[in-house]
Scaffold this active site. Structure first.
Site, PDB file in Angstrom:
ATOM      1  N   LYS A   5       0.836  -1.208   0.000  1.00  0.00           N
ATOM      2  CA  LYS A   5       0.000   0.000   0.000  1.00  0.00           C
ATOM      3  C   LYS A   5       0.873   1.262   0.000  1.00  0.00           C
ATOM      4  O   LYS A   5       2.088   1.174   0.236  1.00  0.00           O
ATOM      5  CB  LYS A   5      -0.911  -0.005   1.238  1.00  0.00           C
ATOM      6  CG  LYS A   5      -0.155   0.043   2.564  1.00  0.00           C
ATOM      7  CD  LYS A   5      -1.085  -0.195   3.747  1.00  0.00           C
ATOM      8  CE  LYS A   5      -0.304  -0.219   5.050  1.00  0.00           C
ATOM      9  NZ  LYS A   5      -1.140  -0.661   6.186  1.00  0.00           N
ATOM     10  N   ARG A 103     -10.520   0.220  15.520  1.00  0.00           N
ATOM     11  CA  ARG A 103     -10.462   0.988  14.277  1.00  0.00           C
ATOM     12  C   ARG A 103     -11.482   0.459  13.269  1.00  0.00           C
ATOM     13  O   ARG A 103     -12.339   1.191  12.820  1.00  0.00           O
ATOM     14  CB  ARG A 103      -9.036   0.912  13.718  1.00  0.00           C
ATOM     15  CG  ARG A 103      -8.771   1.809  12.556  1.00  0.00           C
ATOM     16  CD  ARG A 103      -7.298   1.822  12.164  1.00  0.00           C
ATOM     17  NE  ARG A 103      -6.850   0.563  11.589  1.00  0.00           N
ATOM     18  CZ  ARG A 103      -5.614   0.374  11.094  1.00  0.00           C
ATOM     19  NH1 ARG A 103      -4.719   1.356  11.136  1.00  0.00           N
ATOM     20  NH2 ARG A 103      -5.265  -0.781  10.577  1.00  0.00           N
ATOM     21  N   HIS A 132      -6.008  -7.074  13.470  1.00  0.00           N
ATOM     22  CA  HIS A 132      -4.801  -6.237  13.386  1.00  0.00           C
ATOM     23  C   HIS A 132      -4.333  -5.872  14.795  1.00  0.00           C
ATOM     24  O   HIS A 132      -5.149  -5.594  15.669  1.00  0.00           O
ATOM     25  CB  HIS A 132      -5.117  -4.977  12.577  1.00  0.00           C
ATOM     26  CG  HIS A 132      -3.911  -4.196  12.147  1.00  0.00           C
ATOM     27  ND1 HIS A 132      -2.886  -4.755  11.415  1.00  0.00           N
ATOM     28  CD2 HIS A 132      -3.568  -2.896  12.337  1.00  0.00           C
ATOM     29  CE1 HIS A 132      -1.961  -3.825  11.176  1.00  0.00           C
ATOM     30  NE2 HIS A 132      -2.354  -2.702  11.724  1.00  0.00           N
ATOM     31  N   ARG A 188       1.291 -10.656   7.239  1.00  0.00           N
ATOM     32  CA  ARG A 188       1.114  -9.457   6.417  1.00  0.00           C
ATOM     33  C   ARG A 188       2.201  -8.415   6.691  1.00  0.00           C
ATOM     34  O   ARG A 188       1.928  -7.320   7.151  1.00  0.00           O
ATOM     35  CB  ARG A 188      -0.250  -8.800   6.710  1.00  0.00           C
ATOM     36  CG  ARG A 188      -1.467  -9.691   6.593  1.00  0.00           C
ATOM     37  CD  ARG A 188      -2.744  -8.866   6.667  1.00  0.00           C
ATOM     38  NE  ARG A 188      -2.814  -8.015   7.851  1.00  0.00           N
ATOM     39  CZ  ARG A 188      -3.364  -8.357   9.001  1.00  0.00           C
ATOM     40  NH1 ARG A 188      -3.944  -9.534   9.145  1.00  0.00           N
ATOM     41  NH2 ARG A 188      -3.350  -7.524  10.016  1.00  0.00           N
ATOM     42  N   TYR A 242      14.712  31.100   5.710  1.00  0.00           N
ATOM     43  CA  TYR A 242      13.553  31.785   6.287  1.00  0.00           C
ATOM     44  C   TYR A 242      13.668  31.897   7.800  1.00  0.00           C
ATOM     45  O   TYR A 242      14.018  30.932   8.481  1.00  0.00           O
ATOM     46  CB  TYR A 242      12.269  31.005   5.979  1.00  0.00           C
ATOM     47  CG  TYR A 242      11.859  31.011   4.527  1.00  0.00           C
ATOM     48  CD1 TYR A 242      11.500  32.189   3.887  1.00  0.00           C
ATOM     49  CD2 TYR A 242      11.811  29.825   3.807  1.00  0.00           C
ATOM     50  CE1 TYR A 242      11.102  32.187   2.547  1.00  0.00           C
ATOM     51  CE2 TYR A 242      11.409  29.805   2.475  1.00  0.00           C
ATOM     52  CZ  TYR A 242      11.062  30.988   1.855  1.00  0.00           C
ATOM     53  OH  TYR A 242      10.672  30.975   0.546  1.00  0.00           O
ATOM     54  N   CYS A 289      13.157  24.645   3.396  1.00  0.00           N
ATOM     55  CA  CYS A 289      12.184  25.342   2.544  1.00  0.00           C
ATOM     56  C   CYS A 289      11.363  24.313   1.765  1.00  0.00           C
ATOM     57  O   CYS A 289      11.591  23.111   1.870  1.00  0.00           O
ATOM     58  CB  CYS A 289      12.904  26.250   1.545  1.00  0.00           C
ATOM     59  SG  CYS A 289      14.207  27.273   2.256  1.00  0.00           S
ATOM     60  N   ASP A 291      11.393  23.728  -1.516  1.00  0.00           N
ATOM     61  CA  ASP A 291      12.151  23.062  -2.583  1.00  0.00           C
ATOM     62  C   ASP A 291      13.646  22.968  -2.319  1.00  0.00           C
ATOM     63  O   ASP A 291      14.385  22.431  -3.140  1.00  0.00           O
ATOM     64  CB  ASP A 291      11.988  23.822  -3.906  1.00  0.00           C
ATOM     65  CG  ASP A 291      10.560  24.162  -4.198  1.00  0.00           C
ATOM     66  OD1 ASP A 291       9.754  23.225  -4.328  1.00  0.00           O
ATOM     67  OD2 ASP A 291      10.240  25.365  -4.269  1.00  0.00           O
TER      68      ASP A 291
END
Ligand SMILES: *Cc1c(COP(=O)(O)O)cnc(C)c1O
Length: 350
Positions: A5, A103, A132, A188, A242, A289, A291
């Site tokens: 997944k 859950r 689970h 699993r 920054y 930042c 990028d």
């Protein structure tokens, strides 16, 4: 069942799926329907379970792509039966029992009645019963043992009621490593397939398994690398990035890397992480930042623009693990791996 997944935990769904099938996995686990469809469209024919389960309006997509789903509600069972009938097909389901995760899943006491109800529906094939674990990575085994016992009791009840379900499964990576009694007929694993730890504390468990069994080892699959885009000489007292969260304490060489939080390099790592360049650890400096981010290479005079930089992985004799990066960001390897951005090219080595 190999769990692939979330784009195979960030590693790339298709290449990892092919690798685990080549290595002998019988079946695949994905999170959501679209992940299953993507694999089908790329020619994967192995059984695929949608682990999260689905909304009723996804039933047709599931059935048409020959996917199976986690089953956790009566109304979903009815919809699946009806839609499969309409499409002239059969749909496989995995009944989830909630043994303590809170859950998804039905309460263990209701399991026999549930199975009876689902078995009475047309066009549905019950493939497995599963649960689970919430705490299999914990050093205290008591809760997991309780969950295993609860699961076993549920299976015993079914057996007494003469229901014959092909598969039973519960072990995730942590349980697979720590609780042999949790194996049942299928396991699993997800994170350990990618060579990372379910929790930092499990390192010693892995080491002891490795020591006992030379066939066993856990090697990180992913390394994350970039290159130095620019190097700036900044005099003592210069702010970097920054918010001026870092100010040079000496005349410095600050290198800029073209990687930032849009690539999954958490902003929380600002001024906390180290990277490898020319085989040495150097500190990241200044706010990460979107990028870009900066590193301090003042102590490495030989470092040049274009040099390879390792965010996690190996370089020369030094290594930074994804678990270390995760610890610096206050999270787990899972979140870092899944978060490696789409625009970071995955390069597969033979
Ligand atoms: C993600 C997932 C797993 C795999 O968990 P790991 O901790 O990565 O081994 C197993 N089972 C279910 C139901 C899951 O959602």
């Amino acid at each position: 069942m190999a769990v692939v997944k979330a784009n195979a935990y960030g590693h790339g769904a298709l290449p990892c799926t092919q690798a685990v099938l080549d290595a002998g996995a019988d079946t695949l686990g994905v999170g959501i329907v679209s992940e299953g469809i993507e694999l089908r469209e790329q020619g994967i024919q192995a059984p695929i379970q949608v682990l999260v389960g689905i909304f009723p309006d996804e039933a047709d997509d599931l059935i048409q792509h020959n996917l199976t789903t986690t089953l956790h509600s009566r109304s979903l069972a009815e919809t699946l039966s009806q839609r499969a009938g309409h499409l002239g097909k059969e749909v496989g389901v995995h009944i989830k029992v909630d043994t303590g995760m809170g859950r998804l899943g039905i309460v263990p006491d209701q399991l026999p009645a549930w199975v009876e109800f689902i078995a009475s529906l047309k066009n549905i094939r019950i493939e497995s019963i599963f649960t689970h674990f919430s705490s299999a990575d914990n050093t205290d085994p008591s809760f997991t043992l309780k969950q295993i016992q609860c699961f076993q009791t549920s299976l015993d009840r079914l057996k007494k009621a003469k229901f014959d379900i092909p598969l039973a499964h519960c072990a995730n990576s942590a349980a697979l490593l720590q609780f042999p009694e949790s194996q049942f007929s299928l396991v699993r694993p997800g994170i350990c397939l990618y060579g990372a730890l379910p929790a930092p504390g499990l390192g010693p468990v892995i080491d002891s398994l490795t020591a006992k069994n030379s066939q066993f080892s856990l090697l990180p699959v992913m390394q994350w690398k970039t290159r130095i885009l620019a190097i700036n000489s900044l005099p003592k007292g210069s702010p970097v990035s920054y918010g001026q969260t870092f100010v040079t304490q000496r005349d410095s060489r600050i290198a800029t890397l073209p990687v930032g939080y849009a690539d999954g390099l958490e902003r929380l790592l600002t001024n906390r992480m180290q990277v490898l360049v020319r085989g040495h650890k150097v500190p990241q400096v200044g706010t990460v930042c979107m990028d870009m981010c900066m590193i301090d290479v003042t102590d490495s005079a030989e470092v040049q623009e274009g040099d390879e930089v390792v965010l996690f992985g190996q370089q020369g004799k030094e290594r930074i693990t994804v678990d270390e990066m995760a610890a610096q960001a206050g999270t787990l390897s899972y979140e870092i791996l899944c978060g490696v951005g789409k625009r970071v090219p995955r390069i597969y080595l033979p």
